[in-house]
Write an enzyme that holds these catalytic residues in place. Sequence first.
Site, short mmCIF file in Angstrom:
data_model
loop_
_atom_site.label_atom_id
_atom_site.label_comp_id
_atom_site.label_asym_id
_atom_site.label_seq_id
_atom_site.Cartn_x
_atom_site.Cartn_y
_atom_site.Cartn_z
N LYS A 146 0.90 -1.74 -0.03
CA LYS A 146 -0.08 0.02 0.11
C LYS A 146 1.01 1.09 -0.37
O LYS A 146 1.91 1.34 0.84
CB LYS A 146 -0.92 0.01 1.26
CG LYS A 146 -1.70 1.00 1.38
CD LYS A 146 -3.04 0.97 2.99
CE LYS A 146 -3.88 2.36 2.77
NZ LYS A 146 -4.36 1.55 3.62
N SER A 149 -9.24 1.77 2.74
CA SER A 149 -8.84 2.39 2.23
C SER A 149 -8.29 1.72 1.01
O SER A 149 -7.19 2.23 0.21
CB SER A 149 -8.07 3.28 3.01
OG SER A 149 -7.26 2.99 3.75
N SER A 173 -9.55 -0.43 7.05
CA SER A 173 -9.23 -0.19 5.81
C SER A 173 -8.80 -2.20 5.34
O SER A 173 -8.42 -1.74 4.33
CB SER A 173 -8.01 0.37 5.41
OG SER A 173 -9.30 1.89 5.49
#
Length: 474
Positions: free
Chosen positions: A79, A154, A178
Amino acid sequence: MEIKELTIKQAHDGLKKKEFSAAELCKSYLDRISKKNREIFSFLEISEDLAMNQAKEVDEMISSKKEMPLLAGIPCGIKDNMLVEGLKCTAASKILKNYTAPYDATVTKKLKAQNALILGKTNLDEFAMGASTEHSAFGPTKNPNDLSRVPGGSSGGSAAAVAADLSIFALGSDTGGSIRQPSSFCGTVGLKPTYGAVSPYGLIAFASSLDQIGPITKTVEDCKMVFDAIKGKDELDSTSVELSKIAQAKYDLRNVRIGVPKEYFVKGIDPEVEKIIKSAIKKYEDNGVKIEEVSLPHTEYALPCYYIIAPSEASANLARYDGIKYGMSNAGSPASKLLDVYLSTREEGFGPEVRRRIMLGTYALSSGYYDAYYLKAQKVRTRVIDDFNKVFKKVDALFTPVSPILPFKIGEKIEDPLSMYLVDIYTVSVNLAGLPALSMPCGKAGKLPVGLQIIGKRFEEDKILEIGKLYEHF
Ligand code: GLN
């Protein structure tokens, strides 16, 4: 040769048996990324050179018959809020668009130590604030199961990459859901570890008392492999702990008792989601697992509590992006005063959701409002923690939905922050209490996946992983 749809275990065995080389495996994933990423947009940056160089090292390791770590040669995505030295780290924000990581995050170091192949950096909501990946400054990721829908957020880029076979596993971060919610939306396995289980050193902070890094994979077995590789005490981070030093209660899976909190099945849950979750729970029951209803009476206060605490911490953490220390800067014109540099850089560099959070947090922390909001929220947090402590005296784990709704359409909620926040209703309590929780694919409504959340006691990730694994064999 196209090698795809592999789990970590299968790829590891394939490499060992020389069915393919690490370079071939890597190339095959890079080729898929170059074909599919334009459509799904799970990767923001692709680190082809890094991955191919790492693959070469693994092939040398294999030919010299060296012991191979489990993740050696396994392609992964990270990420884009975790640092990989030499690669950009943008947190999907304009303000960090040209920021290059000067060192490796601890998780990156650990993956490199196992010789995992880093394919690139995955998309996210700006600074991990969101539940759909639509708040990325560089464009939304799409759900591989239905391209008109969001992948969740996210860590939507990470979950979509694994679901679309653009990567075998990925790392996500979870402050209020997330890792779990995008896993539920994309049909992957996602683990939010206990607070302190994985070092956040080198993770761009959102809300430091809630943030945790964890794996997104295809199977529970893979999830455990990645978790084992990244967990543990880190001298560089005082919140991290050595898991092997924590005594684990002995358990026998045949005797585990699982609680189902009644507050998680009330108005607002999509009936299709409810049906799938309940039938998953029934499968456990039919296979001899003891299920009982429990109560977490402060559940309804968890979401407002989270939306005070997370933005408050964020407003403090994001103060460092001032146009001087990091990334984008509107300094330069001789006439510009320092305050103008701060203001104009931040106004231009942060997207609307990030600005909203900074305003919410600054307000909640401001003198005169601090007691009414921040302090109150901290007290509520203690109640939420007490609820869990009480039920965990009776049961070993909890089953709940991850999300009250199915993956929604891109654009559906972007103008309505409150309805976007409501998506987090089942995930935020876990972060407030610092507990581990797994999102486990447990069915589909048409082509849309649904995840079952398995919440455990602190540092009992192995137990919830075992419970999750049971489902794979029903
Ligand atoms: N959706 C939640 C939020 O927007 C959680 C985000 C996260 O876990 N990083 O705050």
